[in-house]
Design a protein around this motif. Structure first.
Motif, PDB file in Angstrom:
ATOM      1  N   GLU A   1     -23.160 -22.985 -39.050  1.00 16.98           N
ATOM      2  CA  GLU A   1     -22.419 -23.090 -37.785  1.00 16.98           C
ATOM      3  C   GLU A   1     -21.664 -24.414 -37.667  1.00 16.98           C
ATOM      4  O   GLU A   1     -20.497 -24.429 -37.281  1.00 16.98           O
ATOM      5  CB  GLU A   1     -23.400 -22.965 -36.602  1.00 16.98           C
ATOM      6  N   ARG A   2     -22.386 -25.506 -37.913  1.00 16.31           N
ATOM      7  CA  ARG A   2     -21.801 -26.841 -37.731  1.00 16.31           C
ATOM      8  C   ARG A   2     -22.346 -27.754 -38.825  1.00 16.31           C
ATOM      9  O   ARG A   2     -23.295 -28.524 -38.591  1.00 16.31           O
ATOM     10  CB  ARG A   2     -22.191 -27.430 -36.373  1.00 16.31           C
ATOM     11  N   GLN A   3     -21.735 -27.646 -39.974  1.00 12.09           N
ATOM     12  CA  GLN A   3     -22.189 -28.374 -41.156  1.00 12.09           C
ATOM     13  C   GLN A   3     -22.457 -29.859 -40.890  1.00 12.09           C
ATOM     14  O   GLN A   3     -23.479 -30.402 -41.308  1.00 12.09           O
ATOM     15  CB  GLN A   3     -21.089 -28.171 -42.200  1.00 12.09           C
TER      16      GLN A   3
ATOM     17  N   TYR B   1     -33.892 -23.267 -39.591  1.00 11.77           N
ATOM     18  CA  TYR B   1     -33.039 -23.841 -38.544  1.00 11.77           C
ATOM     19  C   TYR B   1     -31.859 -24.586 -39.177  1.00 11.77           C
ATOM     20  O   TYR B   1     -30.703 -24.406 -38.786  1.00 11.77           O
ATOM     21  CB  TYR B   1     -33.877 -24.792 -37.682  1.00 11.77           C
ATOM     22  N   LEU B   2     -32.164 -25.404 -40.201  1.00 10.99           N
ATOM     23  CA  LEU B   2     -31.100 -26.180 -40.834  1.00 10.99           C
ATOM     24  C   LEU B   2     -30.110 -25.286 -41.581  1.00 10.99           C
ATOM     25  O   LEU B   2     -28.906 -25.552 -41.590  1.00 10.99           O
ATOM     26  CB  LEU B   2     -31.709 -27.222 -41.787  1.00 10.99           C
ATOM     27  N   GLN B   3     -30.629 -24.242 -42.227  1.00 10.31           N
ATOM     28  CA  GLN B   3     -29.722 -23.301 -42.907  1.00 10.31           C
ATOM     29  C   GLN B   3     -28.719 -22.707 -41.922  1.00 10.31           C
ATOM     30  O   GLN B   3     -27.527 -22.613 -42.205  1.00 10.31           O
ATOM     31  CB  GLN B   3     -30.515 -22.152 -43.538  1.00 10.31           C
ATOM     32  N   GLU B   4     -29.242 -22.307 -40.748  1.00  7.70           N
ATOM     33  CA  GLU B   4     -28.364 -21.698 -39.752  1.00  7.70           C
ATOM     34  C   GLU B   4     -27.376 -22.720 -39.191  1.00  7.70           C
ATOM     35  O   GLU B   4     -26.205 -22.429 -38.990  1.00  7.70           O
ATOM     36  CB  GLU B   4     -29.209 -21.071 -38.628  1.00  7.70           C
TER      37      GLU B   4
ATOM     38  N   LEU C   1     -25.501 -28.111 -29.125  1.00  8.98           N
ATOM     39  CA  LEU C   1     -26.668 -28.269 -30.005  1.00  8.98           C
ATOM     40  C   LEU C   1     -27.954 -27.911 -29.266  1.00  8.98           C
ATOM     41  O   LEU C   1     -28.852 -27.266 -29.835  1.00  8.98           O
ATOM     42  CB  LEU C   1     -26.743 -29.708 -30.536  1.00  8.98           C
ATOM     43  N   SER C   2     -28.014 -28.299 -28.002  1.00  7.32           N
ATOM     44  CA  SER C   2     -29.205 -27.984 -27.215  1.00  7.32           C
ATOM     45  C   SER C   2     -29.377 -26.467 -27.082  1.00  7.32           C
ATOM     46  O   SER C   2     -30.486 -25.945 -27.201  1.00  7.32           O
ATOM     47  CB  SER C   2     -29.069 -28.656 -25.845  1.00  7.32           C
ATOM     48  N   ARG C   3     -28.254 -25.749 -26.850  1.00  4.69           N
ATOM     49  CA  ARG C   3     -28.349 -24.285 -26.734  1.00  4.69           C
ATOM     50  C   ARG C   3     -28.704 -23.653 -28.072  1.00  4.69           C
ATOM     51  O   ARG C   3     -29.447 -22.683 -28.143  1.00  4.69           O
ATOM     52  CB  ARG C   3     -27.003 -23.720 -26.234  1.00  4.69           C
TER      53      ARG C   3
ATOM     54  N   GLN D   1     -27.764 -25.532 -51.747  1.00  6.74           N
ATOM     55  CA  GLN D   1     -27.500 -24.142 -51.330  1.00  6.74           C
ATOM     56  C   GLN D   1     -26.214 -24.046 -50.521  1.00  6.74           C
ATOM     57  O   GLN D   1     -25.443 -23.100 -50.677  1.00  6.74           O
ATOM     58  CB  GLN D   1     -28.665 -23.606 -50.486  1.00  6.74           C
ATOM     59  N   HIS D   2     -25.986 -25.045 -49.669  1.00  7.14           N
ATOM     60  CA  HIS D   2     -24.778 -25.026 -48.846  1.00  7.14           C
ATOM     61  C   HIS D   2     -23.534 -25.147 -49.721  1.00  7.14           C
ATOM     62  O   HIS D   2     -22.545 -24.445 -49.537  1.00  7.14           O
ATOM     63  CB  HIS D   2     -24.834 -26.167 -47.833  1.00  7.14           C
TER      64      HIS D   2
END
Lengths: 125, 125
Positions: free
Chosen positions: A63-65, A56-59, A41-43, B104-105
């Protein structure tokens, strides 16, 4: 002054900042319970990426719902918990900072005065 | 979660942001009344410099005292005028954004489903 416009912009900045704080909370929790995921998560949460909280949240949802849902829950919780105390805190801090700035400025310009007075011999008598 | 710490940090961010907004207000006023001074202030107010509101004001006090006093007055006025409406605005916006993100998700993952279903012939009968 267009107060409603400034209020809307400030509200957006604050929403995004609470998203950032929620990410930090989730990261701190994960570092206790699942260190590899905390590192992931940090990366993932680079400074440029986190600037725009919604993107950011969309991405993150892609990746990790489960992490994205957790960040959303935490930011809502933060909003419910800390927002009401903010207006008074910020008003007090701005008033104090203004006073402090004026005081320091006054001290600075009156510190210059004694030196300048040396150029006026009549003041030394 | 260390709420008081997060609240303090958020309050600092908000104070600094209101200083930035106050600078913009003063710049807009000057562009009507004293365009050369507006340009001077705009050049003085670089992005890096304005990041730290208090240091920015200290430097401005040294360069153009009357402008610094004006920015301080405006930020105090902004704080008095817009802060009280913010908690509700931000809470509403975070709740709506969370709902929107979840919606959206859900749409995204259910859009994938029909394509995947094509791989299961039994679902097509």
């Amino acid at each position: 002054m267009d107060y409603p416009h400034i209020a809307r912009q400030t509200s957006q900045v604050l929403s995004s900042y609470l998203t950032y704080q929620a990410v930090r909370v989730v990261m701190a929790q994960l570092s206790q319970t699942d260190p590899p995921l905390a590192i992931w998560l940090s990366r993932f949460s680079s400074t440029e990426r986190i600037q725009d909280g919604e993107r950011y949240l969309q991405e993150l949802l892609r990746e990790r719902q489960e992490l994205a849902f957790r960040v959303m829950t935490v930011r809502e919780h933060l909003a419910d918990t800390i927002l009401d105390s903010l207006p008074e805190m910020v008003r007090t801090s701005i008033r104090q900072a203004n006073m402090q700035q004026r005081k320091q400025h006054l001290e600075r310009i009156t510190q210059i005065a004694p030196d300048s007075a040396a150029n006026w011999p009549e003041l030394e008598s």
